[in-house]
Scaffold this motif. Sequence first.
Motif, PDB file in Angstrom:
ATOM      1  N   ALA A  90      55.578   8.258  91.299  1.00 42.82           N
ATOM      2  CA  ALA A  90      55.368   7.405  89.715  1.00 42.82           C
ATOM      3  C   ALA A  90      54.182   7.983  89.625  1.00 42.82           C
ATOM      4  O   ALA A  90      53.007   8.756  90.633  1.00 42.82           O
ATOM      5  N   TYR A  94      47.087   7.994  83.948  1.00 45.36           N
ATOM      6  CA  TYR A  94      48.099   8.206  82.385  1.00 45.36           C
ATOM      7  C   TYR A  94      48.026   9.910  82.353  1.00 45.36           C
ATOM      8  O   TYR A  94      47.483  10.211  81.367  1.00 45.36           O
ATOM      9  N   ASN A 100      55.971   9.184  80.591  1.00 44.66           N
ATOM     10  CA  ASN A 100      55.127   7.790  81.490  1.00 44.66           C
ATOM     11  C   ASN A 100      56.149   6.201  81.284  1.00 44.66           C
ATOM     12  O   ASN A 100      55.909   5.244  82.085  1.00 44.66           O
ATOM     13  N   SER A 101      56.596   6.034  80.292  1.00 45.02           N
ATOM     14  CA  SER A 101      57.870   4.772  80.069  1.00 45.02           C
ATOM     15  C   SER A 101      58.943   4.561  81.034  1.00 45.02           C
ATOM     16  O   SER A 101      59.243   2.941  81.558  1.00 45.02           O
ATOM     17  N   PHE A 103      58.267   4.941  84.276  1.00 43.52           N
ATOM     18  CA  PHE A 103      57.343   4.314  85.712  1.00 43.52           C
ATOM     19  C   PHE A 103      58.025   3.259  85.802  1.00 43.52           C
ATOM     20  O   PHE A 103      58.306   2.707  86.487  1.00 43.52           O
ATOM     21  N   ARG A 104      57.641   2.395  84.621  1.00 44.97           N
ATOM     22  CA  ARG A 104      58.031   1.063  84.595  1.00 44.97           C
ATOM     23  C   ARG A 104      58.994   0.698  84.775  1.00 44.97           C
ATOM     24  O   ARG A 104      59.659  -0.814  85.506  1.00 44.97           O
ATOM     25  N   ARG A 105      60.405   1.334  84.786  1.00 48.69           N
ATOM     26  CA  ARG A 105      61.453   0.412  85.478  1.00 48.69           C
ATOM     27  C   ARG A 105      61.546   1.746  86.950  1.00 48.69           C
ATOM     28  O   ARG A 105      63.263   1.421  87.230  1.00 48.69           O
ATOM     29  N   LYS A 108      60.616   7.640  89.632  1.00 50.50           N
ATOM     30  CA  LYS A 108      59.645   7.981  90.701  1.00 50.50           C
ATOM     31  C   LYS A 108      59.880   9.837  90.092  1.00 50.50           C
ATOM     32  O   LYS A 108      61.619  10.398  89.957  1.00 50.50           O
ATOM     33  N   HIS A 154      65.833   3.205  79.808  1.00 49.30           N
ATOM     34  CA  HIS A 154      65.868   2.767  78.606  1.00 49.30           C
ATOM     35  C   HIS A 154      66.817   4.529  77.712  1.00 49.30           C
ATOM     36  O   HIS A 154      66.751   6.008  77.799  1.00 49.30           O
ATOM     37  N   TYR A 265      46.323   6.835  75.328  1.00 45.62           N
ATOM     38  CA  TYR A 265      46.557   5.471  76.120  1.00 45.62           C
ATOM     39  C   TYR A 265      46.196   4.666  76.036  1.00 45.62           C
ATOM     40  O   TYR A 265      46.357   3.724  76.180  1.00 45.62           O
ATOM     41  N   LYS A 272      49.663  -2.232  71.562  1.00 45.11           N
ATOM     42  CA  LYS A 272      50.010  -3.314  72.220  1.00 45.11           C
ATOM     43  C   LYS A 272      49.719  -5.180  72.118  1.00 45.11           C
ATOM     44  O   LYS A 272      50.076  -5.488  71.989  1.00 45.11           O
TER      45      LYS A 272
END
Length: 300
Positions: A90, A94, A100-101, A103-105, A108, A154, A265, A272
Motif C-alpha cells: 500500500a 497520501y 487511496n480508498s 488500501f483500506r480493503r 496493494k 467497493h 486529504y 469525515k
Amino acid sequence: MIKWILIAAFVASALYVHFRGRVRHRFSRQITDHSTFMAPINVLMYAFSRVPTTPFVDPDLFPELAPLRARWREVRDEALRLRELEKIKASEGYNDVGFNSFFRRGWKRFYLKWYDEAHPSASTLCPVTTALLREIPTVKAAMFAELPPGGHLHPHRDPFAGSLRLHIGLQTPNDDGCWIDVDGTRYSWRDGESVMFDETYIHTARNDTQEQRVILFCDVERPLRYRWTQAVNRWVGRHFVAAAASPNETGDRTGALNRAFGRFYALRLRAKELRKRNKALYYVLKWALLLALVVLIIRL
C-alpha cells in the motif's frame, strides 16, 4: 447562448454516463463522482471508439499485447520476487489519489509505469516486464496488483474513458471465489489468462478464498477513429492522468495531483470528523458548496 449550449451538453453527457450500463450509482453519489466531471470527454471517447463500447472487450483486438500475454510466466517470476521482497504494498502516505480508498480493503500495488517511462525502481527490480512494456507504447500504465484473502474493492467507475483495462492472471486462486464484476457480469481470474474491460463501467472485486491474487494490471490506450480524437485522448492523458503518478520508492516520480493530494486529504479528514459528529450539518454544507459551484458556473 454559447454558455447555455455548453451547460446543456455537460448535463446531457453526465446523464448518459449515469444511465450507461445496467449497474448505476445512486444519483446523489453520481453527481459528485469524478466520472461526472469527465463526462463530456468520455462521451467523445465512446462515440469514436474503434472497439466495442461493451463492458468486456476481446483482448485479441489488440495484437500488440501478444508478446506480453505470451510471456506471462516471466512476468509472474518478477512479480513473485517482488512479493518476497514486500515491494507490492500500500502507499506509505497520501500520494496515490487514484487508489487511496483501496488500501483500506487490503489491495496493494507496485507501479511499473504511469503515462511515462518506467519508474526507476521498476526498471531495476523488473527488467523483463519493463522491457516488454517499453515495446508496447499503447500500454499507458501498468502495475502489479495484489488482492489478499478477504480483500475487496467497493463498486466504482474510473474517471477517464481514454483507456481499457487489461488484467493478466499471474498467481491467482484459480477459483470462482475470487472475481471481478463489471456492470453485473462476473469474471474469475485464472493463471495465464487475460481479460479486458471498460473501467468506466461500475465494477467491483472480491477475494473470498484463502489464497492471494496477483495480476498484471495495464491501462491500454483506446483505439479511436480519427487522428484528432486520438490527439485529444493523448493530450488529456499527458496533462491530467499523468499528474496522478505515484511512487514505489524514493526517486520515483510523484505527479502534481498526488503532491497536492496530501494537503487536500487533511481537509478530507476534517470533513469525515464532522460527518461523525453531525451528519446533518455535513450534508447541508456539502450540498451548499455544490450549489454555490453550480451558481458560479452559470454566472460566469
